[in-house]
Design a protein around this motif. Structure first.
Motif, PDB file in Angstrom:
ATOM      1  N   TYR A 127       0.586  -1.118   0.124  1.00 45.92           N
ATOM      2  CA  TYR A 127       0.376   0.267   0.083  1.00 45.92           C
ATOM      3  C   TYR A 127       0.768   1.230   0.098  1.00 45.92           C
ATOM      4  O   TYR A 127       0.542   2.492  -0.360  1.00 45.92           O
ATOM      5  N   ARG A 130       1.760   1.767  -3.630  1.00 47.47           N
ATOM      6  CA  ARG A 130       0.355   2.507  -4.110  1.00 47.47           C
ATOM      7  C   ARG A 130       0.245   4.238  -4.120  1.00 47.47           C
ATOM      8  O   ARG A 130       0.241   4.451  -5.006  1.00 47.47           O
ATOM      9  N   LEU A 189      -7.229   4.887  -5.373  1.00 49.75           N
ATOM     10  CA  LEU A 189      -6.837   3.836  -4.574  1.00 49.75           C
ATOM     11  C   LEU A 189      -9.041   3.433  -4.092  1.00 49.75           C
ATOM     12  O   LEU A 189      -9.188   2.167  -4.548  1.00 49.75           O
TER      13      LEU A 189
END
Ligand SMILES: Nc1ncnc2c1ncn2[C@@H]1O[C@H](COP(=O)(O)OP(=O)(O)OP(=O)(O)O)[C@@H](O)[C@H]1O
Ligand SMILES: [Mg+2]
Lengths: 225, 889
Positions: A127, A130, A189
């Motif tokens: 994450y 990301r 996201l």
């Protein structure tokens, strides 16, 4: 329907006066959709979010998230529900100062307690990648810039795969460019995870990116074009 | 995986990560608590080993399993009755003890004569210089021959050696050997005179056992097989039933051990009070530290909560951390104690039995841990309870750390902590009264100081024109431009007046000062008292056992040597039979005593009482209630007439312990004759004046015919103390002329008592240093916490354009005022407390050592201001830019 609010009332009791912040507010956000809340300062936007997050209690009305009515839940139950279904992004980031970026992100999953530790670590790295922070895993919040801190906060809010994200002016403390980056990442996201979003913002451009827009006025949400 | 187990793992991880981040606070907590715990554990260890030693050696101290004694001599009929009752199979040995003068060629000294038979000692042993070890099994030549074993001290005082002739009561004894180690003596430091062992048989041929001599005649018994505790108790009961004479008493070995241990126990209880002071300071510091800890953590807990950690689990984190702190504290404290005990054992040598100070048992360590753990949990309960309502919603609006505050805990949440502390206090000093006095005193101080602090902050605010403390009031005054002084001063004072979280720190500072000042003050007071008393002329000699018919001769003896016999007092044995018609004797409790007060009064009740008669008060006495005796009437009265009871005066401490009151009707038994009396006054006696005095004094007249001996002083208050050599010569001459009259050197006895007091004072002093250090540490930590809590505001003020210098001045104003007011109030409080303590415990002799008082205060002021300077310098240097993007703690 991911979020369904009906006839929500909230009054703050002051020494002499009563402040009626929410007066019979209705709001619904379908699963996977995004909603922007606009409104003047003091109109009750943050108050609404704290009620949606189960952090405070309304006086009347109902809040239903993923088919679960929040009102009858106890404080403990609300907290567990939040852990499983809701992610929050604050204007002030609110990272834990003594944890690194990686640890801050992992904390959500640790608290949720569904995954074994090794997997948690992998996911947290994923994450952070990301949100383009692979190079900042071991940084403490005090060693991050505002934009970086808010991206860590995004990762932390989303990693537990909540079905509803509540964001209170996530770009409010950031400069325009950084703010845009954060908002881009947020929408990115959310699309990937398929979560719903309730986004409080003062910025009409940001609001324009949402599926629907509401203005909080007189304690009620008015749909705006 | 089990979800509870998973929760626990998470909690441990979170707790540990957080502790890593608060090393300073953690360290402060550990340091703070471990001092207190170390003091507590040391005392616990001393106490337990004292008890153990005294119980193990109890038979040695009594040199018997069971002993029946009387404060006169048993006659043959009584002895055979006793043997009948005890059983022929018991091993018996008679032991007569009395104070007597022993004379060598040149010197005469007071000695404690112990006259024994063949079987002595039934338990324990005596080591002699010749290498012999004396025990029950062998026959002893001193039992039948005119030989004596003399303690090393007596030998040295008399300036004699083995083989010399020792004169005792007109008979000559050869010094056969020297006692090197004596198992049968419980407390080496409390005695009037060194011991000399002789035989019962030879002693009877001397003049020492005449009528009314102050002797104790004991029949010691050992049983084979040994009797159980219950059997001994039953035996005691039947002995007391058989012998109605109040002078006859029976002692089991357990009681002897307890009696000996009790004295040390009281001493340790008093030291316990010192440990309590340390412990309470630690508790204050801990509460304040925990408060600032949680205060700091609210934001983090709120974030945890927003991420879905339930309040219950958040409390769990907190308790885990407390447990960690307690564990580390216990380890540190155990380390400290283990290091201190050998050194302490060395220190108390010759003062306590040598076996004391052996080390900590695992039970004590566990108890110490539970005390700290339980204590800190109780202490933090109020804060932990307020964690139920974490203001998580405020995270949406939060601007600075000060906006996120826990709800103030309700006053009721403090009840468990207070109860726990109260209980611990009474346990620690083993007295409900003293423990409660201490506890409520401290509580009272706490509230008083909170109010005083609040008032003085308000006063400061009004000095700069900011009269009210509520926001609207100040704003109103402020806009009307009535505020006086530069802005930083006003802001500093407003902080002081408006931040309630400063008050606990203020009070802790004050109480820390109070304790720090109080202990040296008390010590100074104690010394002052002693000095004061020894500066007044004391009587040079104290005479006992003067027989009725010897009085004119003894008076003449001193008159010829230009000395006066003063305070000549008759000495009469008696017993209280009834008080106001209710029986008053030998009340033996069924269960143990719950405190030392009840223990003392029961023991006193069981004893008979010695009394005297005279008309007037001595200068060392003061009437505290009632009226003086009526002048002697010319009309002879019938003493047994209940309509006309004899007037009595009772010492007030004794009256309090015995539950006697003014105007009580008391039925006395004076060696078989019943005599009604009425308490007409209570008086206070200064016993350390060494004037013959008694708990009960009767009006002259009624007791003239009672069997009695006499006590007297030589010298007297208005005569200069005798020089050493002259005094010794006088004692020598007296011993030759009147072998049965014993003289006690008052000066010497007092000096010996003083040296014991000095050792106790030394122990207290060490304790006071420990408190001092821990107190300073706590205070520094609190100050640091309080100042750094204002970092956010400091940044804000800088951002608003304040110069560094002004910011520094602001903090200086705020915290210097805090420190100075707190320390000053604490110092004044200490004076108040020591006045109170002097009224309660030291006969009202109040004394402030001005120099040491001011010095201590000055040091505290200096240290406090130095820390304030240091911290505010640091704070005024913070980088205001930090406020821009992250709130940091
Ligand atoms: N804990 C509280 N107690 C009393 N009043 C409160 C409390 N929290 C908020 N309010 C009041 O409720 C109203 C709404 O506050 P809220 O924080 O929801 O506004 P907002 O719409 O988020 O404003 P902004 O855009 O400035 O963040 C305000 O008038 C505020 O003063
Ligand atoms: Mg808001």
């Amino acid at each position: 329907m991911s979020l369904q609010v009906q006839g929500l009332w909230k009054t703050y009791q002051q020494a002499q006066s009563q402040i009626e912040v929410l007066r019979g507010l209705d709001l619904s956000v379908p699963t996977g959709k995004t909603a922007a809340i606009l409104g003047q300062s003091g109109s009750g936007k943050s108050t609404l979010l704290s009620l949606l997050a189960g952090l405070d209690e309304g006086d009347r009305g109902s809040i239903e998230i993923n088919g679960v009515l929040l009102n009858p839940l106890s404080v403990e139950e609300k907290t567990r529900f939040r852990s499983a279904h809701i992610g929050i992004v604050f204007q002030q980031f609110h990272l834990i100062p003594h944890l690194t970026a990686l640890e801050n992100v992992a904390l959500s999953l640790e608290i949720q307690g569904r995954l074994p530790n090794r997997e948690i670590d992998g996911q947290a790295r994923d994450y952070l990648a990301r949100v383009q922070l692979s190079g900042r895993l071991g940084h403490y919040p005090s060693q991050l810039s505002g934009g970086e801190a808010q991206r860590v906060a995004l990762a932390r809010a989303l990693i537990a795969k909540p079905s509803l994200i509540l964001a209170d002016e996530p770009s409010g403390s950031l400069d325009l460019a950084t703010g845009e980056l954060v908002i881009d990442l947020l929408f990115d996201l959310i699309r990937k995870e398929g979560s719903s979003l309730v986004l409080v913002t003062h910025n009409p451009d940001v609001a324009a990116r949402c599926d629907s827009r509401y203005v909080l006025r007189g304690g009620k949400c008015e749909l705006s074009p | 995986m089990n979800s509870r187990l998973k929760d626990l793992r998470l909690l441990v991880a979170l707790a540990f990560r957080e502790l890593r981040q608060m090393k300073f606070l953690f360290l402060m907590l550990v340091v703070n608590l471990s001092w207190g715990l170390a003091a507590y554990l040391t005392l616990a260890s001393l106490r337990q080993s004292t008890q153990k030693v005294f119980l193990e050696k109890a038979k040695h101290f009594l040199s018997a399993e069971f002993s029946v004694s009387t404060r006169r001599l048993f006659d043959d009929a009584e002895k055979s009755r006793l043997r009948q009752l005890i059983g022929r199979s018991a091993i018996a040995s008679e032991k007569i003890q009395l104070l007597s003068m022993a004379s060598g060629a040149n010197e005469s000294r007071l000695v404690q004569l112990v006259a024994v038979e063949d079987r002595f000692p039934l338990f324990g042993q005596i080591k002699l210089q010749s290498g012999r070890i004396v025990s029950r099994s062998e026959a002893k030549e001193i039992a039948h021959q005119f030989k004596a074993w003399v303690s090393a001290e007596a030998l040295q005082q008399l300036n004699m050696k083995v083989g010399d002739q020792l004169n005792l009561g007109g008979k000559s004894f050869v010094i056969d050997d020297v006692v090197v180690e004596d198992d049968t003596q419980a407390l080496r430091f409390i005695y009037l005179a060194p011991r000399v062992f002789v035989g019962v048989e030879p002693l009877r041929t001397t003049e020492l056992l005449g009528l009314g001599a102050t002797v104790t005649d004991a029949m010691d018994f050992a049983f084979e097989p040994e009797k159980s505790v219950q059997e001994l108790k039953d035996l005691k009961k039947s002995v007391l039933e058989e012998f109605s004479d109040p002078a006859v008493g029976a002692t089991t070995f357990l009681e002897a051990g307890e009696d000996a241990g009790r004295f040390l126990g009281y001493l340790l209880d008093d030291l316990g009070l010192g440990a309590l002071v340390g412990l309470s300071l630690a508790a204050f510091g801990t509460a304040a530290l925990i408060y600032s800890w949680l205060h700091q953590k609210v934001r983090i807990y709120a974030i945890y909560n927003s991420l879905g950690l339930t309040p219950l689990l958040i409390q769990g984190i907190f308790f885990l951390q407390l447990t960690g702190v307690s564990l580390v504290t216990s380890l540190v404290a155990c380390g400290l104690v283990s290091a201190a005990l050998p050194w302490l054992a060395h220190f108390v040598q010759g003062f306590f039995p040598t076996e004391i100070g052996q080390g900590l048992t695992s039970g004590q360590i566990l108890k110490g841990f539970l005390l700290i753990w339980g204590g800190s949990i109780f202490l933090s309960l109020p804060f932990a309870l307020s964690l139920r309502k974490i203001p998580t919603a405020r995270l949406f609006a939060e601007m600075g750390p000060s906006l996120l505050a826990l709800k103030t805990p309700s006053l009721f949440a403090w009840v468990p902590a207070l109860g726990f502390f109260w209980f611990a206090a009474t346990r620690e000093v083993n007295s409900w009264r003293i423990g409660s006095l201490f506890f409520f005193g401290l509580l009272g101080f706490y509230f008083l100081l909170t109010i005083l602090g609040w008032l003085s902050f308000r006063l400061c605010a009004s000095q700069v024109g900011a009269v009210g403390t509520s926001a609207s009031q100040v704003r109103a005054v402020g806009t009307s431009a009535e505020l006086r002084g530069p802005w930083w001063m006003i802001q500093g004072i407003l902080y002081l007046a408006r931040k309630p979280s400063l008050l606990p720190t203020f009070v802790a500072l004050s109480i820390g000062t109070l304790v720090t000042v109080l202990i040296p003050q008390l010590r100074a007071g104690l010394h002052r008292e002693m000095m004061d008393r020894s500066n007044e002329p004391l009587p040079s000699l104290f005479l006992i056992d003067i027989q009725d018919e010897q009085i004119p001769e003894v008076e003449k003896f001193f008159h010829e040597r230009n000395r006066e016999l003063v305070h000549l007092s008759p000495f009469i044995r008696a017993r209280i039979l009834e008080v106001n018609g209710k029986s008053f004797e030998r009340a033996e409790p069924q269960t143990g005593f719950d405190s030392r007060e009840s223990e003392q009064s029961a023991r006193l009740r069981n004893r008979g009482v010695n009394l005297s008669y005279r008309q007037e008060l001595y200068t060392s006495e003061k009437l505290v209630a009632g009226r003086p005796f009526t002048p002697p009437t010319l009309v002879p009265r019938d003493p047994r007439d209940p309509q006309q009871p004899i007037e009595l005066s009772v010492e007030n401490w004794y009256a309090e312990r015995m539950g006697l009151h003014l105007n009580d009707l008391v039925l006395l038994d004076i060696q078989g004759i019943e005599l009604p009396g009425k308490i007409v006054n209570l008086r206070k006696v200064r016993w350390e004046r060494f004037e013959p005095n008694f708990f009960i004094i009767a009006q002259p007249g009624a007791l003239d015919g009672a069997p009695r001996t006499w006590l007297a002083n030589v010298g007297g208050a208005n005569l200069p103390a005798l020089p050493m050599t002259e005094k010794q010569q006088l004692r020598n001459d007296l011993a030759h002329r009147f072998p049965n009259v014993s003289s006690i050197d008052v000066q010497q006895t007092l000096e010996r008592a003083l040296s014991t007091v000095d050792q106790i004072a030394k122990a207290l002093e060490i304790l006071s240093y420990v408190t001092w250090t821990s107190g300073l540490l706590v205070l520094t930590a609190l100050l640091y916490r309080q100042i750094s809590a204002q970092e956010w505001d400091a940044n804000l003020i800088r951002l608003l354009g304040a110069r560094r210098r002004e910011l520094f001045a602001l903090f200086q104003t705020e915290f210097s005022l805090l420190v100075i007011i707190a320390i000053t109030l604490g110092g004044l409080g200490a004076i108040g407390a020591s006045w109170f303590i002097s009224q309660e415990f030291f006969d009202g002799i109040f004394w402030v050592d001005g120099l040491s008082f001011l010095l201590t205060l000055a040091v505290l002021w200096g240290l406090g201001l130095a820390f304030v300077l240091l911290f505010s310098l640091r704070l005024s240097r913070t980088n205001p830019a930090r406020i821009l993007y992250e709130v940091r703690l």
